[in-house]
Design an enzyme around this catalytic site. Structure first.
Site, PDB file in Angstrom:
ATOM      1  CE1 TYR A  55      -0.813 -10.198  26.764  1.00  0.00           C
ATOM      2  CE2 TYR A  55       1.021 -11.617  26.229  1.00  0.00           C
ATOM      3  CZ  TYR A  55       0.061 -10.725  25.838  1.00  0.00           C
ATOM      4  OH  TYR A  55      -0.047 -10.355  24.526  1.00  0.00           O
TER       5      TYR A  55
HETATM    6  N1  LIG Z   1      -0.097  -7.861  20.878  1.00  0.00           N
HETATM    7  C1  LIG Z   1      -1.297  -8.095  21.359  1.00  0.00           C
HETATM    8  O1  LIG Z   1      -2.083  -7.180  21.646  1.00  0.00           O
HETATM    9  C2  LIG Z   1      -1.740  -9.535  21.542  1.00  0.00           C
HETATM   10  C3  LIG Z   1      -3.092  -9.828  21.744  1.00  0.00           C
HETATM   11  C4  LIG Z   1      -3.449 -11.168  21.898  1.00  0.00           C
HETATM   12  C5  LIG Z   1      -2.480 -12.164  21.869  1.00  0.00           C
HETATM   13  N2  LIG Z   1      -1.165 -11.828  21.685  1.00  0.00           N
HETATM   14  C6  LIG Z   1      -0.118 -12.872  21.660  1.00  0.00           C
HETATM   15  O2  LIG Z   1      -0.522 -13.897  20.789  1.00  0.00           O
HETATM   16  C7  LIG Z   1      -0.494 -15.150  21.470  1.00  0.00           C
HETATM   17  C8  LIG Z   1      -1.539 -16.051  20.916  1.00  0.00           C
HETATM   18  O3  LIG Z   1      -2.823 -15.466  21.110  1.00  0.00           O
HETATM   19  P1  LIG Z   1      -4.122 -16.371  21.094  1.00  0.00           P
HETATM   20  O4  LIG Z   1      -4.107 -17.268  22.276  1.00  0.00           O
HETATM   21  O5  LIG Z   1      -5.277 -15.486  20.882  1.00  0.00           O
HETATM   22  O6  LIG Z   1      -3.785 -17.205  19.768  1.00  0.00           O
HETATM   23  P2  LIG Z   1      -4.343 -18.342  18.899  1.00  0.00           P
HETATM   24  O7  LIG Z   1      -3.145 -19.095  18.483  1.00  0.00           O
HETATM   25  O8  LIG Z   1      -5.245 -17.770  17.878  1.00  0.00           O
HETATM   26  O9  LIG Z   1      -5.253 -19.224  19.872  1.00  0.00           O
HETATM   27  C9  LIG Z   1      -4.663 -20.099  20.791  1.00  0.00           C
HETATM   28  C10 LIG Z   1      -5.736 -20.803  21.563  1.00  0.00           C
HETATM   29  O10 LIG Z   1      -6.533 -21.587  20.680  1.00  0.00           O
HETATM   30  C11 LIG Z   1      -6.983 -22.717  21.374  1.00  0.00           C
HETATM   31  N3  LIG Z   1      -6.557 -23.895  20.612  1.00  0.00           N
HETATM   32  C12 LIG Z   1      -5.347 -24.176  20.121  1.00  0.00           C
HETATM   33  N4  LIG Z   1      -5.358 -25.367  19.510  1.00  0.00           N
HETATM   34  C13 LIG Z   1      -6.618 -25.839  19.614  1.00  0.00           C
HETATM   35  C14 LIG Z   1      -7.286 -27.005  19.194  1.00  0.00           C
HETATM   36  N5  LIG Z   1      -6.646 -27.964  18.518  1.00  0.00           N
HETATM   37  N6  LIG Z   1      -8.595 -27.145  19.464  1.00  0.00           N
HETATM   38  C15 LIG Z   1      -9.271 -26.196  20.134  1.00  0.00           C
HETATM   39  N7  LIG Z   1      -8.684 -25.066  20.580  1.00  0.00           N
HETATM   40  C16 LIG Z   1      -7.384 -24.893  20.319  1.00  0.00           C
HETATM   41  C17 LIG Z   1      -6.369 -22.710  22.766  1.00  0.00           C
HETATM   42  O11 LIG Z   1      -7.280 -22.093  23.650  1.00  0.00           O
HETATM   43  P3  LIG Z   1      -8.120 -22.926  24.746  1.00  0.00           P
HETATM   44  O12 LIG Z   1      -7.460 -22.657  26.042  1.00  0.00           O
HETATM   45  O13 LIG Z   1      -9.488 -22.317  24.645  1.00  0.00           O
HETATM   46  O14 LIG Z   1      -8.114 -24.386  24.387  1.00  0.00           O
HETATM   47  C18 LIG Z   1      -5.163 -21.800  22.559  1.00  0.00           C
HETATM   48  O15 LIG Z   1      -4.762 -21.170  23.730  1.00  0.00           O
HETATM   49  C19 LIG Z   1      -0.650 -14.797  22.936  1.00  0.00           C
HETATM   50  O16 LIG Z   1      -0.159 -15.810  23.790  1.00  0.00           O
HETATM   51  C20 LIG Z   1       0.130 -13.524  23.017  1.00  0.00           C
HETATM   52  O17 LIG Z   1       1.498 -13.831  23.162  1.00  0.00           O
HETATM   53  C21 LIG Z   1      -0.785 -10.531  21.504  1.00  0.00           C
END
Ligand SMILES: NC(=O)c1ccc[n+]([C@@H]2O[C@H](COP(=O)([O-])OP(=O)(O)OC[C@H]3O[C@@H](n4cnc5c(N)ncnc54)[C@H](OP(=O)(O)O)[C@@H]3O)[C@@H](O)[C@H]2O)c1
Length: 319
Positions: A55
């Site tokens: 990351y």
């Molecule tokens: N194991 C794996 O392969 C893998 C893969 C992916 C992720 N992960 C882990 O999972 C975590 C979360 O992943 P994700 O970022 O995809 O998760 P998510 O919780 O589905 O999405 C989070 C994103 O949604 C947006 N968001 C949140 N609240 C919002 C709101 N009220 N209005 C509009 N947009 C909002 C923000 O992006 P904006 O910046 O666009 O506002 C935020 O960064 C990562 O940090 C990582 O640790 C693991």
């Protein structure tokens, strides 16, 4: 904050019910904002933070490690390492910068695992990683090699629990058997993409009914759900469901409508209901969510206050 457990017996760790994903910290989310989000999460009782050694390699065509490095600096400044559970992952770094094709992943050979874990420890400023994941299922090395190398990290005290991510159910089961045969620590956690909407079946090993069935029986394995907010889609009504991840199909749009209706009825946001649905889930799920601002974090934390009764859960499940 409510608590969950990972692992069993003496080795068990207690973590907050929500895990904060740090994927964009230090790249898409700047250092000051990342620190403000981390501080607020801890202030709210959050103890569980998720990162990975790659990351965020693909955003800046970098060598990765930005998120781990930022977390390391923040933990050192705040002196709260002992209050936290830090999870990181190895094996999905690409060796050719800027080209994230699968064949460039550095993978899960024994030497790579050792070096990657030591690099993560250094960047995080830790002498032990609480939960260390195989970031994907690299099928090139024999499973015995990967499982043995991860088990050695545990027996050498460099990591606590061992998990896997982006794994098929049958590979998880086989890996646990291999660990038992080798007499080493096996996987006690699996981190998969999982959210309220179901994607179309595709090559990505997201959570499906088979895995839920398996984890219902094997309740000693924790299920961590990444991208529970569908990477921000629920919070942006103008944004179509992501077709490239299999979510743009008629049943998903219908289910999304149920999510919105329930959210309206309980005076919450779709994000909060999606997280609350996971928090009420059986088998138990720990959402690994992202927040790019303190406001987004506060919205997510609101899910902890939301009780979904049996009628609402049945409606959501049937949606
Ligand atoms: N194991 C794996 O392969 C893998 C893969 C992916 C992720 N992960 C882990 O999972 C975590 C979360 O992943 P994700 O970022 O995809 O998760 P998510 O919780 O589905 O999405 C989070 C994103 O949604 C947006 N968001 C949140 N609240 C919002 C709101 N009220 N209005 C509009 N947009 C909002 C923000 O992006 P904006 O910046 O666009 O506002 C935020 O960064 C990562 O940090 C990582 O640790 C693991």
């Amino acid at each position: 904050m409510q608590q969950r457990t990972i692992g069993t017996g003496d080795n068990q760790i207690r973590v907050s019910a929500l895990c904060l994903g740090a994927m964009y910290f230090g790249t898409r989310v700047d250092e000051d904002t990342s620190r403000a989000v981390l501080d607020r999460f801890v202030e709210a009782g959050g103890t569980f933070i998720d990162t990975a050694d790659n990351y965020n390699q693909w955003l800046r065509r970098s060598d990765g490690g930005e998120s781990e490095t930022l977390l390391g600096r923040w933990m050192a400044d705040r002196r709260i390492r002992d209050d936290l559970t830090i999870a990181t992952k190895g094996g999905a770094k690409t060796t050719v910068i800027g080209d994230a094709r699968e064949e460039n992943f550095e993978g899960l050979g024994a030497a790579t695992i050792r070096r990657a874990a030591e690099d993560s420890l250094r960047r995080l400023g830790l002498d032990r990683i609480d939960l260390y994941y195989a970031h994907w299922d690299d099928r090139k090395p024999p499973l015995e090699e990967t499982v043995g190398a991860l088990g050695k990290l545990a027996s050498d005290g460099l990591v606590g629990q061992i998990g896997c991510s982006n794994y098929a159910t049958w590979r998880l089961e086989r890996a646990r058997r291999v660990a038992a045969d080798l007499g080493v620590s096996g996987y006690t956690a699996i981190q998969q993409e999982y959210t309220y909407l179901w994607p179309r079946p595709g090559p990505a090993p997201v959570v499906g009914r088979e895995m839920l069935d398996y984890l219902t029986v094997h309740s000693d394995i924790a299920l961590l759900a990444y991208s529970p907010l569908l990477s921000g889609t629920y919070g942006r009504p103008e944004r179509p469901l992501p077709a490239n991840r299999g979510y743009a199909h008629p049943s998903a749009y219908a289910r999304f409508q149920v999510l919105r209706e329930v959210a309206d009825e309980v005076s919450a946001t779709p994000n909060q209901v999606a997280l609350a649905w996971l928090l009420h889930h059986r088998p138990a799920v720990i959402p690994v969510f992202g927040a790019s601002s303190v406001a987004q974090l506060d919205e997510a934390l609101g899910a902890l206050e939301l009780t979904l009764d049996e009628t609402l859960l049945a409606r959501l499940d049937a949606g």
